[in-house]
Design an enzyme around this catalytic site. Structure first.
Site, mmCIF file in Angstrom:
data_model
loop_
_atom_site.group_PDB
_atom_site.id
_atom_site.type_symbol
_atom_site.label_atom_id
_atom_site.label_comp_id
_atom_site.label_asym_id
_atom_site.label_seq_id
_atom_site.Cartn_x
_atom_site.Cartn_y
_atom_site.Cartn_z
ATOM 1 N N GLU A 251 6.018 -14.529 -7.038
ATOM 2 C CA GLU A 251 5.582 -13.133 -6.946
ATOM 3 C C GLU A 251 6.762 -12.294 -7.401
ATOM 4 O OE1 GLU A 251 5.418 -9.680 -6.298
ATOM 5 O OE2 GLU A 251 5.252 -9.868 -4.122
ATOM 6 N N CYS A 285 6.536 -3.578 -4.325
ATOM 7 C CA CYS A 285 6.165 -4.245 -5.576
ATOM 8 C C CYS A 285 4.796 -3.786 -6.065
ATOM 9 C CB CYS A 285 6.199 -5.759 -5.418
ATOM 10 S SG CYS A 285 5.120 -6.405 -4.132
#
Length: 508
Positions: A251, A285
């Site tokens: 990720e 994010c």
């Protein structure tokens, strides 16, 4: 003060090789933690591998009972755990509490759904293999290594830790060097909930810097690595894992866009843009970094954004505010470079500007810049700070084109009264929220992850559980055939019969 991986108690005698965890708000030392070397990491993995056999042997019901006990401890100690999160990241206490609340919900879902998702399932053997009984089950890897980030230091890694444990793995967790105390809080609460942890460590914490993470990737016995961080660091993690063919989950951040259609609820869209871009000081994010608003409503939308962002207070040592300081001081320079480039290339400061970014570290006031050229680094690179770029577009098709014109592909947000689903289908992202922001992250049953530079693999949901297990296919013969197809005793007549069956079934 010093802490060890085996014991989260803090002492006053720092050992050589320790490092300090510092408060982003005051700069004060919070605690000291050891820099674990390769020998320590390998020993931790060996102990975790021994424990994995016991943990898998408990079965889904036994694991669910123990994870439910952990959930209860986290609920009881929610504020204590959240205080460590807030102290180490600098985020407001209530934001830290929300992070722990999300962890509790995800832990509950993973423990409660593991059997249904990963348990043995019968599948059809098909006509040609009708004498076989076929099934698929999902077996744990054994030991999963988790390398966590500092921006959401408990919610993000628990998307791997909780699901890995529910799937039957044990975990060795390397938290960010900026937030090591959060890792020890997780290990401490699990040990309080599960008495057997003293003998069978389920969650072992190793602390240090990049070298410690690299040792975890290379440690014999690691079954999989789950990593959250930048794409550049992710590539190094993948290279280290490749040495032993260790599978990875990546990720790696994003440059998420918010699209505002002409029929959107502008009040809700503006509120989402400001919260999505500024909460956690923009260090998210899946936060909003780019906004594409249809020209016909751009003026009204920008005014609403200006009104919402301009009243936000930046916290200090004595005042929490709505925004905390930058957790990693060096990130300030990235934000300054992006703000400066956007303004130098003709962008208009709607809220804040170059003066909003301090010379060194600390807190950054909200910045909103409109009409920024698409080649500005403020549009092309991940900012990870409280900067939102708002650009006008003639229509939604152009908004989609620009939103997709990036190597990243993590999340996105769409505000539209009638076309939300239609627009979402056109976006090259792993996740989309419609008429809300970051909603997908809070739904435990939805997989979380991206494409391209944002990485691959998924946490959360059924896909997240399967990410931490390997499928095992089993075929069991229920009765024998007169002449086996997979036998040298097979005759030409048998083969002719099989061909005839296939033509009759599939050749029409």
């Amino acid at each position: 003060m010093s802490a060890t991986a085996a014991d989260s108690t803090v002492t006053t005698n720092p050992a050589p090789g320790d490092f300090a965890s510092l408060s982003p708000r005051t700069g004060a030392e919070l605690a000291r933690y050891p820099v674990h070397d390769g020998e320590h990491v390998r020993a931790a993995v060996r102990r975790a591998a021994d424990s994995a056999q016991w943990w898998e042997g408990l079965g889904f019901a036994g694991r669910r009972t123990r994870l439910a006990a952990w959930k209860k401890v986290l609920v009881q100690q929610l504020d204590r755990v959240a205080r460590v999160v807030a102290d180490e990241t600098g985020k407001p206490f209530d934001d830290a509490r929300l992070e722990v609340i999300l962890v509790i919900d995800h832990l509950d879902w993973a423990a409660g759904n593991a059997r249904k998702v990963l348990g043995r399932q019968s599948v059809s053997p098909g006509l040609l293999m009708a004498n076989q009984a076929a099934s698929v089950s999902y077996r744990p890897f054994g030991v999963v290594g988790v390398i966590g980030p500092w921006n959401y230091p408990i919610f993000t890694p628990m998307g791997s830790i909780a699901y890995a444990l529910a799937a039957g793995n044990t975990v060795v967790f390397k938290p960010s060097e900026l937030t090591p105390g959060v890792g020890y809080e997780l290990a401490r609460t699990l040990a309080e909930a599960v008495p057997e942890v003293g003998r069978y460590p389920l969650l072992t914490v190793v602390t240090g810097f990049g070298a410690t993470g690299a040792e975890l990737c290379r440690a014999p016995g690691i079954g999989k690595i789950a990593f959250t961080g930048s794409a550049a660091t992710g590539r190094r993690v993948m290279a280290a894992c490749a040495e032993n063919l260790v599978p990875v989950l990546m990720e790696c951040g994003g440059k998420d866009a918010l699209i505002v259609d002409a029929d959107a609820d502008l009040d809700a869209a503006a509120d989402a843009a400001v919260w999505g871009g500024m909460s956690n000081a923009g260090q998210t994010c899946v936060g909003v970094e780019r906004v594409y608003v249809v020209e016909s409503v751009a003026g009204r939308f920008l005014e609403k954004v200006r009104a919402a962002a301009s009243v936000l207070e930046v916290g200090s040592a004595t005042n929490e505010g709505q925004l905390g300081p930058m957790t990693m001081p060096s990130q300030t320079e990235v934000v300054r470079r992006h703000v400066t480039d956007a303004l130098d290339k003709g962008g208009r400061a709607i809220v804040g500007g170059a003066d909003s970014v301090p010379a060194e570290g600390g807190a950054i006031s909200p910045v909103v810049i409109a009409d920024v050229p698409e080649d500005s680094v403020a549009v092309t690179e991940e900012t990870f700070g409280p900067l939102v770029v708002v650009n006008r577009v003639p229509d939604v098709d152009e908004a989609v084109r620009r939103a997709n014109a990036t190597g990243y592909g993590l999340g996105a947000t769409v505000f539209s009264a009638k076309r939300g689903e239609q627009i979402a289908q056109k976006l090259r992202t792993g996740m989309v929220s419609i008429n809300a922001v970051i909603a997908f992250a809070g739904i435990p049953s939805l997989p979380f992850g991206g494409v391209g530079e944002s990485g691959f693999g998924r946490i959360h949901g059924a896909d997240g559980l399967r990410e931490f297990a390997r499928p095992q296919s089993v075929a069991r013969q229920r009765f024998g055939l007169p002449v086996g197809v997979t036998s040298f005793r097979r005759t030409a007549k048998v083969m002719q019969t099989i061909v005839g069956v296939v033509k009759a079934r599939h050749g029409r």
